[in-house]
Design an enzyme around this catalytic site. Structure first.
Site, PDB file in Angstrom:
ATOM      1  N   GLY A 298       5.075  -2.394   0.847  1.00 34.62           N
ATOM      2  CA  GLY A 298       5.807  -1.216   0.403  1.00 34.62           C
ATOM      3  C   GLY A 298       6.197  -0.267   1.513  1.00 34.62           C
TER       4      GLY A 298
ATOM      5  CD  GLU B 138       6.491  -3.675  -2.265  1.00 29.82           C
ATOM      6  OE1 GLU B 138       6.582  -2.480  -2.619  1.00 29.82           O
ATOM      7  OE2 GLU B 138       5.402  -4.217  -2.040  1.00 29.82           O
TER       8      GLU B 138
ATOM      9  CE1 TYR C 184      -1.456   2.240  -7.719  1.00 31.01           C
ATOM     10  CE2 TYR C 184      -2.224   0.046  -7.148  1.00 31.01           C
ATOM     11  CZ  TYR C 184      -1.196   0.906  -7.476  1.00 31.01           C
ATOM     12  OH  TYR C 184       0.091   0.422  -7.578  1.00 31.01           O
TER      13      TYR C 184
ATOM     14  CD1 TRP D  34      -2.657  -1.993  -3.972  1.00 32.88           C
ATOM     15  CD2 TRP D  34      -2.163  -3.682  -2.597  1.00 32.88           C
ATOM     16  NE1 TRP D  34      -2.489  -1.454  -2.721  1.00 32.88           N
ATOM     17  CE2 TRP D  34      -2.186  -2.474  -1.853  1.00 32.88           C
ATOM     18  CE3 TRP D  34      -1.893  -4.872  -1.930  1.00 32.88           C
ATOM     19  CZ2 TRP D  34      -1.936  -2.435  -0.486  1.00 32.88           C
ATOM     20  CZ3 TRP D  34      -1.629  -4.819  -0.574  1.00 32.88           C
ATOM     21  CH2 TRP D  34      -1.646  -3.606   0.126  1.00 32.88           C
TER      22      TRP D  34
END
Length: 378
Positions: free
Chosen positions: A99, A140, A263, A352
């Site tokens: 990212g 991305e 997360y 992730w």
């Protein structure tokens, strides 16, 4: 000599097909390890994963070769040996991009045959020299019609190069995976699904970051819901919706791995007494983008006596204390998503990122996915 070369090619192709069948017969549990997470690779409980993705290698914007930064060189070169000490069968892949990388570099690389070759050849060389079992592409995102077309060409050329390299070196063919947008179309632009299905062993669908306080500041919402509701008045998207779009686009279920985030995101409630999903909010609770690792969320719950809620309709968890509201995935939602992958015949799931787990609670939940099922190509 001609007969010998032909025989070697047939044998290599046969071994490739066996490898492809084997890679798709086993349900995968993938985990990304981020080198800048502050957690060393030696801390990974690799017994809970079948595949680990070492993130991230970079792309030189001038000559389009793949590089590993000097700060990561030692970590990456020892990664496979390190994680295989606990799990000798775990497969490792060198992940490129991420990212924080510049999507225009990927776009420029994929636009020309010479730059695609520079990228592909250097990626293969780096993977081999650092003892990885494969390469993972994390662009991305392709975001123009030409990007989509070029990504398809790039994917096919990469697969061809992997077959050729394995034939010439006599080594097992490297795995090829990619991390992709949550659905098969990127805001109405169709991904090159046919080329991707033909080229990649694993297609990691990033089924998260649907909502966050920086781009959805006025109401709380599930960052990575599996399902969605149509009457909430919020922007609607869900992981199941995205997975179904990839299948409808012609990608085999046995190539798809659904992403599960370790997360969440924290919003600031406008009124602490109104604390459910879609409650009025005023942006991030803690500044920045509001993101918090699962381990940080569990610490917040413990330190603040936060109340935790599981919503089985959306398949998401959230917690709140005072005016802080956090949407995330906990054990219940992770278990439901793992079962979703199993029940829908997907290749598996990935997470992730592994360093954000809390005493491996989420990864142990995901470990129930480790089993073999017959090969199904749909």
């Amino acid at each position: 000599m001609v007969y010998s070369n032909k025989f070697q090619f047939v044998v290599s192709f046969f071994l490739f097909m066996l490898h492809l069948h084997a890679s798709t017969a086993q349900n995968i549990i993938g985990g990304y390890w981020f080198a800048d997470s502050g957690s060393p690779a030696a801390d990974i409980n690799s017994t809970l994963f079948t595949h680990l993705f070492c993130a991230f290698a970079d792309t030189n914007p001038t000559n389009f070769t793949v590089t590993i930064s000097s700060s990561n060189s030692a970590k990456f070169s020892s990664f496979t040996q390190t994680v295989q000490q606990k799990n000798p069968s775990v497969k490792t892949l060198l992940s490129i991009g991420g990212g924080a990388s510049n999507p225009s570099t990927f776009s420029a690389m994929a636009s020309q045959p010479t730059s695609r070759k520079s990228f592909i050849d250097s990626a293969i060389q780096l993977a081999r020299s650092n003892n990885f079992h494969g390469v993972d592409i994390d662009w991305e995102y392709p975001s123009t019609p030409s990007d989509m077309q070029n990504f398809g060409i790039f994917s096919r050329e990469f697969r061809t190069s992997l077959i050729s390299e394995a034939r010439n070196s006599g080594k097992p063919i490297l795995l090829l995976s990619c991390a992709v947008f949550r659905s098969s179309d990127y805001y109405s632009l169709e991904m090159p699904s046919k080329a991707m299905n033909d080229s990649f062993d694993i297609i990691n669908v990033m089924s998260y970051d649907f909502h966050g306080p920086n781009w959805f500041p006025n109401r709380t919402a599930a960052p990575a819901s599996l399902n969605y509701q149509t009457n909430s008045g919020a922007y609607q998207v869900g992981g199941d919706q995205g997975i179904r779009s990839w299948i409808a686009a012609g990608v085999s279920r046995r190539k798809l791995a659904m992403g599960i985030p370790y997360y969440g995101y924290a919003w600031r409630l406008r009124n602490g007494s109104n604390n459910g999903l879609y409650a009025p909010a005023n942006g991030s609770a803690f500044g920045g983008d509001g993101s918090m690792g699962y381990n940080q969320i569990r610490a917040f719950v413990s330190q603040n006596g936060a109340r935790c809620v599981y919503n089985s309709t959306l398949v998401t968890d959230y917690c709140y204390a005072g005016t802080t509201w956090i949407g995330y995935d906990d054990v219940q939602s992770v278990a439901a998503k793992v079962n979703y992958c199993k029940n829908n015949g997907l290749l598996g799931h990935f997470v992730w990122q592994v360093a954000s787990d809390n005493n491996w609670a989420l990864s142990q939940t995901g470990d129930c996915q480790k089993f073999l099922i017959p090969f199904v190509d749909t």
